[in-house]
Design an enzyme around this catalytic site. Structure first.
Site: not given
Ligand code: HEM
Length: 230
Positions: A24, A145
């Site tokens: 982010h 993820h």
């Molecule tokens: C490809 C596009 C991406 C989208 C649309 C996206 C969107 C999201 C959303 C909406 C969540 C929240 C899910 C929830 O708890 O309800 C999430 C969680 C997360 N995202 Fe992404 N993300 C993307 C790519 C990435 C990238 C590139 C990374 C890091 C390199 C990343 C790391 C994470 C992590 C680690 C979580 C879990 C956070 C937690 O459980 O506290 N995401 N993502």
């Protein structure tokens, strides 16, 4: 010193939020506009809807940053870049070397640069392309993820279960909670032939995933960075 202080505050349970912080901050980069990127501006953007839930990881890192700053000032951008790498390593993922020297921006980045979770594979690919990231890097970075509670294996273990679960498409089944697994953007990747080829490779070869994730992470944390001159 940064790693040492980060280790004191980033437990396995807090790792997912810290890793998300990296995307982010860096994900606001747009190559064409030459703006945004890994510049610590996330600390000014925490009220944005896409950043909901990120105040906590910033707060966690504030403590570590304070300790480091007392000895030698560090930018938020460096702090977050190192903390994300440590979060991966705490959860048994690859060791990622992070170069230091990023400068912080003093203002928020332009809005609307992070991908919406409702984008299809074409939209995700285009969005990543504008940040200088390839389809392969989109698939490798999405493997982040595997951490967190979206149903991709153990929420605190960084492994290739994200890809294994994607290939099973559990959301198609009506059994139990399987309909809740994955974000729309995760599910979209398996429907795209080009992405699917990488998903299959990473599902079959965790070492390849670790290697490609490491390289893509290094690219991500250098996106749009402005560097201190030595
Ligand atoms: C490809 C596009 C991406 C989208 C649309 C996206 C969107 C999201 C959303 C909406 C969540 C929240 C899910 C929830 O708890 O309800 C999430 C969680 C997360 N995202 Fe992404 N993300 C993307 C790519 C990435 C990238 C590139 C990374 C890091 C390199 C990343 C790391 C994470 C992590 C680690 C979580 C879990 C956070 C937690 O459980 O506290 N995401 N993502």
């Amino acid at each position: 010193m940064i790693k040492e202080e980060v280790r004191k505050v980033v437990s396995k349970a807090k790792a997912a939020g810290v890793l998300r912080l990296v995307f982010h901050d860096a994900g606001t980069f747009e190559m064409g506009e030459n703006s945004g990127g890994m510049n610590g501006s996330i600390v000014y953007e925490l009220e944005r809807p896409e950043n909901a839930g990120l105040k906590k990881p910033v707060k966690i890192l504030e403590k570590a940053k304070g300790e480091v700053d007392a000895r030698r000032p560090v930018s938020w951008a460096d702090m977050i870049a190192v903390a994300g790498a440590e979060a991966v390593s705490v959860c048994e993922g690859p060791i990622i070397p992070v170069v230091l020297g990023r400068l912080d921006s003093m203002k928020p980045d332009p809005e609307g640069r992070l991908p919406e979770e409702t984008l299809d594979a074409f939209g995700l690919k285009k969005c990543f392309q504008r940040k200088g990231l390839s389809t392969q890097e989109l698939v490798a970075l999405s493997g982040a993820h595997t951490l967190g509670s979206k149903g991709f294996g153990n929420p605190v273990v960084f492994d290739n279960s994200y890809y294994k679960v994607l290939l099973e498409k559990p959301w198609m089944s009506s059994a139990g909670m399987s309909g809740m697994i994955g974000l729309p953007s995760d599910r979209a990747l398996v429907e795209d032939d080009q992405c699917l080829r990488w998903i299959e490779k990473y599902a079959n070869d965790q070492n390849l995933f670790f290697k490609d994730f490491k390289n893509a992470y290094v690219k991500l944390v250098n996106s749009g960075a402005r560097w201190r001159s030595l």
